[in-house]
Design a protein around this motif. Structure first.
Motif, PDB file in Angstrom:
ATOM      1  N   ILE A 115       0.872  -1.183   0.000  1.00 43.55           N
ATOM      2  CA  ILE A 115       0.000   0.000   0.000  1.00 43.55           C
ATOM      3  C   ILE A 115       0.905   1.228   0.000  1.00 43.55           C
ATOM      4  O   ILE A 115       1.614   1.482   0.972  1.00 43.55           O
ATOM      5  CB  ILE A 115      -0.936   0.022   1.229  1.00 43.55           C
ATOM      6  N   VAL A 116       0.877   1.968  -1.098  1.00 44.71           N
ATOM      7  CA  VAL A 116       1.837   3.066  -1.287  1.00 44.71           C
ATOM      8  C   VAL A 116       1.087   4.396  -1.352  1.00 44.71           C
ATOM      9  O   VAL A 116       0.538   4.755  -2.398  1.00 44.71           O
ATOM     10  CB  VAL A 116       2.664   2.864  -2.574  1.00 44.71           C
ATOM     11  N   PRO A 117       1.023   5.158  -0.257  1.00 44.30           N
ATOM     12  CA  PRO A 117       0.388   6.484  -0.290  1.00 44.30           C
ATOM     13  C   PRO A 117       1.255   7.457  -1.082  1.00 44.30           C
ATOM     14  O   PRO A 117       2.487   7.460  -0.965  1.00 44.30           O
ATOM     15  CB  PRO A 117       0.308   6.883   1.187  1.00 44.30           C
ATOM     16  N   MET A 118       0.597   8.285  -1.901  1.00 46.95           N
ATOM     17  CA  MET A 118       1.320   9.256  -2.716  1.00 46.95           C
ATOM     18  C   MET A 118       0.563  10.586  -2.686  1.00 46.95           C
ATOM     19  O   MET A 118      -0.596  10.650  -3.098  1.00 46.95           O
ATOM     20  CB  MET A 118       1.467   8.757  -4.159  1.00 46.95           C
ATOM     21  N   LYS A 119       1.223  11.606  -2.195  1.00 44.99           N
ATOM     22  CA  LYS A 119       0.619  12.932  -2.154  1.00 44.99           C
ATOM     23  C   LYS A 119       0.471  13.472  -3.571  1.00 44.99           C
ATOM     24  O   LYS A 119       1.396  13.358  -4.384  1.00 44.99           O
ATOM     25  CB  LYS A 119       1.500  13.873  -1.327  1.00 44.99           C
ATOM     26  N   TYR A 120      -0.684  14.060  -3.867  1.00 48.72           N
ATOM     27  CA  TYR A 120      -0.865  14.603  -5.212  1.00 48.72           C
ATOM     28  C   TYR A 120      -1.813  15.782  -5.180  1.00 48.72           C
ATOM     29  O   TYR A 120      -2.518  16.017  -4.196  1.00 48.72           O
ATOM     30  CB  TYR A 120      -1.360  13.510  -6.164  1.00 48.72           C
ATOM     31  N   ASN A 121      -1.814  16.521  -6.285  1.00 52.47           N
ATOM     32  CA  ASN A 121      -2.709  17.659  -6.454  1.00 52.47           C
ATOM     33  C   ASN A 121      -3.622  17.357  -7.639  1.00 52.47           C
ATOM     34  O   ASN A 121      -3.158  17.242  -8.777  1.00 52.47           O
ATOM     35  CB  ASN A 121      -1.899  18.933  -6.721  1.00 52.47           C
ATOM     36  N   PRO A 122      -4.922  17.180  -7.403  1.00 52.94           N
ATOM     37  CA  PRO A 122      -5.815  16.791  -8.503  1.00 52.94           C
ATOM     38  C   PRO A 122      -5.921  17.822  -9.617  1.00 52.94           C
ATOM     39  O   PRO A 122      -6.430  17.510 -10.696  1.00 52.94           O
ATOM     40  CB  PRO A 122      -7.164  16.583  -7.808  1.00 52.94           C
ATOM     41  N   ARG A 123      -5.442  19.048  -9.369  1.00 57.51           N
ATOM     42  CA  ARG A 123      -5.473  20.078 -10.416  1.00 57.51           C
ATOM     43  C   ARG A 123      -4.141  20.195 -11.156  1.00 57.51           C
ATOM     44  O   ARG A 123      -4.009  21.035 -12.043  1.00 57.51           O
ATOM     45  CB  ARG A 123      -5.838  21.432  -9.799  1.00 57.51           C
ATOM     46  N   ASP A 124      -3.176  19.359 -10.785  1.00 53.73           N
ATOM     47  CA  ASP A 124      -1.854  19.398 -11.413  1.00 53.73           C
ATOM     48  C   ASP A 124      -1.670  18.139 -12.269  1.00 53.73           C
ATOM     49  O   ASP A 124      -1.600  17.029 -11.753  1.00 53.73           O
ATOM     50  CB  ASP A 124      -0.775  19.465 -10.325  1.00 53.73           C
ATOM     51  N   GLU A 125      -1.603  18.334 -13.567  1.00 51.87           N
ATOM     52  CA  GLU A 125      -1.510  17.195 -14.482  1.00 51.87           C
ATOM     53  C   GLU A 125      -0.254  16.373 -14.245  1.00 51.87           C
ATOM     54  O   GLU A 125      -0.294  15.139 -14.283  1.00 51.87           O
ATOM     55  CB  GLU A 125      -1.549  17.700 -15.933  1.00 51.87           C
ATOM     56  N   ASN A 126       0.876  17.024 -13.988  1.00 50.63           N
ATOM     57  CA  ASN A 126       2.117  16.293 -13.733  1.00 50.63           C
ATOM     58  C   ASN A 126       2.034  15.473 -12.459  1.00 50.63           C
ATOM     59  O   ASN A 126       2.599  14.378 -12.364  1.00 50.63           O
ATOM     60  CB  ASN A 126       3.301  17.273 -13.658  1.00 50.63           C
ATOM     61  N   SER A 127       1.325  15.996 -11.476  1.00 53.42           N
ATOM     62  CA  SER A 127       1.142  15.267 -10.230  1.00 53.42           C
ATOM     63  C   SER A 127       0.324  13.996 -10.459  1.00 53.42           C
ATOM     64  O   SER A 127       0.624  12.933  -9.917  1.00 53.42           O
ATOM     65  CB  SER A 127       0.443  16.163  -9.201  1.00 53.42           C
ATOM     66  N   ILE A 128      -0.705  14.099 -11.291  1.00 57.12           N
ATOM     67  CA  ILE A 128      -1.529  12.922 -11.604  1.00 57.12           C
ATOM     68  C   ILE A 128      -0.717  11.900 -12.390  1.00 57.12           C
ATOM     69  O   ILE A 128      -0.795  10.686 -12.135  1.00 57.12           O
ATOM     70  CB  ILE A 128      -2.777  13.345 -12.402  1.00 57.12           C
ATOM     71  N   LYS A 129       0.079  12.370 -13.338  1.00 57.15           N
ATOM     72  CA  LYS A 129       0.914  11.452 -14.120  1.00 57.15           C
ATOM     73  C   LYS A 129       1.903  10.714 -13.234  1.00 57.15           C
ATOM     74  O   LYS A 129       2.200   9.539 -13.473  1.00 57.15           O
ATOM     75  CB  LYS A 129       1.667  12.226 -15.208  1.00 57.15           C
ATOM     76  N   ALA A 130       2.396  11.389 -12.193  1.00 57.94           N
ATOM     77  CA  ALA A 130       3.367  10.762 -11.296  1.00 57.94           C
ATOM     78  C   ALA A 130       2.759   9.595 -10.530  1.00 57.94           C
ATOM     79  O   ALA A 130       3.403   8.555 -10.358  1.00 57.94           O
ATOM     80  CB  ALA A 130       3.923  11.808 -10.327  1.00 57.94           C
ATOM     81  N   VAL A 131       1.513   9.737 -10.076  1.00 58.15           N
ATOM     82  CA  VAL A 131       0.900   8.660  -9.295  1.00 58.15           C
ATOM     83  C   VAL A 131       0.400   7.526 -10.189  1.00 58.15           C
ATOM     84  O   VAL A 131       0.094   6.441  -9.695  1.00 58.15           O
ATOM     85  CB  VAL A 131      -0.261   9.187  -8.417  1.00 58.15           C
ATOM     86  N   MET A 132       0.348   7.758 -11.495  1.00 57.85           N
ATOM     87  CA  MET A 132      -0.079   6.718 -12.435  1.00 57.85           C
ATOM     88  C   MET A 132       1.087   6.111 -13.204  1.00 57.85           C
ATOM     89  O   MET A 132       0.897   5.169 -13.982  1.00 57.85           O
ATOM     90  CB  MET A 132      -1.095   7.297 -13.428  1.00 57.85           C
ATOM     91  N   ALA A 133       2.288   6.596 -12.972  1.00 51.49           N
ATOM     92  CA  ALA A 133       3.426   6.212 -13.807  1.00 51.49           C
ATOM     93  C   ALA A 133       3.690   4.710 -13.799  1.00 51.49           C
ATOM     94  O   ALA A 133       3.983   4.118 -14.834  1.00 51.49           O
ATOM     95  CB  ALA A 133       4.672   6.974 -13.352  1.00 51.49           C
ATOM     96  N   LYS A 134       3.607   4.064 -12.637  1.00 49.82           N
ATOM     97  CA  LYS A 134       3.950   2.645 -12.519  1.00 49.82           C
ATOM     98  C   LYS A 134       2.728   1.732 -12.578  1.00 49.82           C
ATOM     99  O   LYS A 134       2.847   0.521 -12.422  1.00 49.82           O
ATOM    100  CB  LYS A 134       4.688   2.403 -11.193  1.00 49.82           C
ATOM    101  N   ALA A 135       1.542   2.298 -12.780  1.00 51.19           N
ATOM    102  CA  ALA A 135       0.310   1.507 -12.694  1.00 51.19           C
ATOM    103  C   ALA A 135      -0.022   0.828 -14.014  1.00 51.19           C
ATOM    104  O   ALA A 135       0.364   1.280 -15.089  1.00 51.19           O
ATOM    105  CB  ALA A 135      -0.841   2.408 -12.270  1.00 51.19           C
ATOM    106  N   ASN A 136      -0.760  -0.292 -13.916  1.00 49.81           N
ATOM    107  CA  ASN A 136      -1.354  -0.897 -15.106  1.00 49.81           C
ATOM    108  C   ASN A 136      -2.874  -0.973 -14.997  1.00 49.81           C
ATOM    109  O   ASN A 136      -3.537  -1.423 -15.923  1.00 49.81           O
ATOM    110  CB  ASN A 136      -0.759  -2.288 -15.382  1.00 49.81           C
ATOM    111  N   VAL A 137      -3.423  -0.544 -13.852  1.00 41.41           N
ATOM    112  CA  VAL A 137      -4.866  -0.482 -13.632  1.00 41.41           C
ATOM    113  C   VAL A 137      -5.186   0.849 -12.964  1.00 41.41           C
ATOM    114  O   VAL A 137      -4.477   1.267 -12.037  1.00 41.41           O
ATOM    115  CB  VAL A 137      -5.355  -1.654 -12.748  1.00 41.41           C
ATOM    116  N   VAL A 138      -6.230   1.509 -13.419  1.00 41.10           N
ATOM    117  CA  VAL A 138      -6.697   2.750 -12.799  1.00 41.10           C
ATOM    118  C   VAL A 138      -8.161   2.573 -12.415  1.00 41.10           C
ATOM    119  O   VAL A 138      -8.979   2.145 -13.228  1.00 41.10           O
ATOM    120  CB  VAL A 138      -6.544   3.968 -13.737  1.00 41.10           C
ATOM    121  N   ILE A 139      -8.472   2.875 -11.151  1.00 41.80           N
ATOM    122  CA  ILE A 139      -9.845   2.825 -10.653  1.00 41.80           C
ATOM    123  C   ILE A 139     -10.199   4.209 -10.128  1.00 41.80           C
ATOM    124  O   ILE A 139      -9.515   4.727  -9.243  1.00 41.80           O
ATOM    125  CB  ILE A 139     -10.005   1.767  -9.544  1.00 41.80           C
ATOM    126  N   ASN A 140     -11.241   4.798 -10.674  1.00 37.64           N
ATOM    127  CA  ASN A 140     -11.638   6.147 -10.281  1.00 37.64           C
ATOM    128  C   ASN A 140     -12.888   6.103  -9.408  1.00 37.64           C
ATOM    129  O   ASN A 140     -13.973   5.789  -9.889  1.00 37.64           O
ATOM    130  CB  ASN A 140     -11.884   7.024 -11.517  1.00 37.64           C
TER     131      ASN A 140
END
Length: 399
Positions: A115-140
């Motif tokens: 379980i890897v918590p990652m601080k992010y800013n939902p209004r910052d595109e680069n921040s969102i890309k960072a938390v998705m960089a290593k993922a192969n599944v996205v659940i919204n």
């Protein structure tokens, strides 16, 4: 020194003799210890989540091959989705924007480092890309039933959803995208939130036609936002307002069943890709019938004040009008939420020809029993005390 290294190297290349002697003393059966044994086989189909590296027996210390970024993981449904993912050996990336305590309860659900918590800013595109960089599944799972000064319904349920879908498409390695919407979401809905949810669904399927959309009904569970509010209000004020005449029909669903449906979609052979599922419970209640069930569990005599829709809207309108006009945050709406009142003007049940739990191989729980057992904490005197249902006496019979 080099001679010693060469001798050690030659010995390491000839393990067959020692291994054969070991087997002669302790014979091992490949049938029981091999990767092909059913106990060690993965339950994940390769087509649905791609050719992932998997190992282990399928428990929390195994490797499922799934690396999932779960947006909204710190919310109500999120904790159950994270738990289901973690217990089958998935790594879960938890984007959060609050305090460090907001994700603390999730850390214990998975094995060390899973379980890897990652601080992010939902209004910052680069921040969102960072938390998705290593993922192969996205659940919204992002969503909210009321507006705040910082986030409107449209930005939260449509704008952010569309942005996540676009980034996932650009990512190139996202094999599954699951969007959680709401039952009743429609462009013609009287509720702004449901209209925004419908726009979010359309944006996701436009950007990623292979995405899966889940549309759960009102979710019931320990941290829910309907029975807890009702029980707290009824205990505090000894009555409960019913919006309208309490005849609006809903199809509440146990939150664990919704989480199970999401995991079932990930585990399938890809048959759920590009489809929309409406997830409702096995029973349809009117609002008053659901409130009666709540009163039965908390062992209180139901006393209702039926509030007509025009009056309920009048009571809820000031907050909706002033939310962006005052220099301070307004209280969170409890019973009188204007958007929820608008949504209650029409029934919210599963469509006749919709894909449901049955298409995912899940039998949803009935509410009466364990799913609402958490309400016993509202009993007068504690869970083991208070009057029983058979001891309740109608106020009309009092002398």
């Amino acid at each position: 020194m080099q001679a010693i290294s060469r001798r050690l190297g030659h010995q390491s290349l000839k393990p067959a003799a020692s291994l054969s002697s070991f087997k002669s003393i302790y014979p091992l059966s490949d049938h029981h210890y091999g990767a092909d044994h059913p106990r060690h086989a993965s339950s994940l189909a390769a087509k649905g989540v791609g050719h992932l590296i998997r190992k282990g027996t399928g428990g929390r210390s195994s490797v499922s091959g799934i690396v999932a970024t779960v947006f909204g993981a710190t919310g109500f449904l999120g904790r159950y989705v994270v738990q289901q993912l973690a217990k089958m050996g998935s790594q879960v990336l938890v984007p959060f924007r609050g305090s460090e305590d907001s994700h603390r309860h999730l850390k214990l659900m998975g094995d060390l480092g899973q379980i890897v918590p990652m601080k992010y800013n939902p209004r910052d595109e680069n921040s969102i890309k960072a938390v998705m960089a290593k993922a192969n599944v996205v659940i919204n799972l992002i969503g909210r039933d009321h507006e705040t000064r910082n986030y409107s319904f449209e930005e939260l349920n449509h704008g952010m959803t569309e942005q996540l879908a676009m980034i996932s498409k650009e990512h190139g390695g996202i094999m599954r995208f699951i969007q959680v919407s709401c039952l009743g979401a429609s462009a013609s809905s009287p509720s702004r939130m449901l209209r925004a949810k419908a726009a979010g669904e359309e944006a996701v399927l436009r950007e990623m036609p292979e995405a899966t959309v889940m549309k759960p009904a009102v979710m019931i569970g320990t941290e829910d936002r309907i029975l807890n509010r009702w029980a707290h209000f009824a205990k505090k004020y000894s009555f409960l307002p019913l919006i309208g005449d309490g005849s609006t029909k809903i199809q509440p669903v146990y939150v664990v069943d919704v989480a199970a449906a999401i995991i079932a979609a990930l585990k399938d052979d890809g048959s759920s890709m590009g489809k929309v599922y409406e997830l409702g419970g096995p029973e349809i209640f009117t609002m008053q019938e659901l409130a009666d069930l709540m009163h039965d569990v908390i062992r209180e005599w139901p006393r209702y004040v039926k509030v007509p829709f025009p009056i309920a809207k009048a009571l809820a309108t000031p907050r909706a009008v002033l939310i962006n006009k005052v220099p301070f945050p307004l209280p969170t709406p409890n019973i009188f939420n204007l958007d929820e009142i608008n949504a209650l003007t029409i029934d919210s049940v599963v469509s006749e020809n919709a894909l449901t739990f049955n298409d995912l191989g899940i039998v949803p729980h009935k509410l009466k029993g364990y799913p609402i057992e958490f309400l016993i904490s509202y009993r007068k005197g504690g869970p083991q005390f208070g009057s029983t249902i058979s001891e309740r006496v109608s106020p009309d019979s009092f002398p």
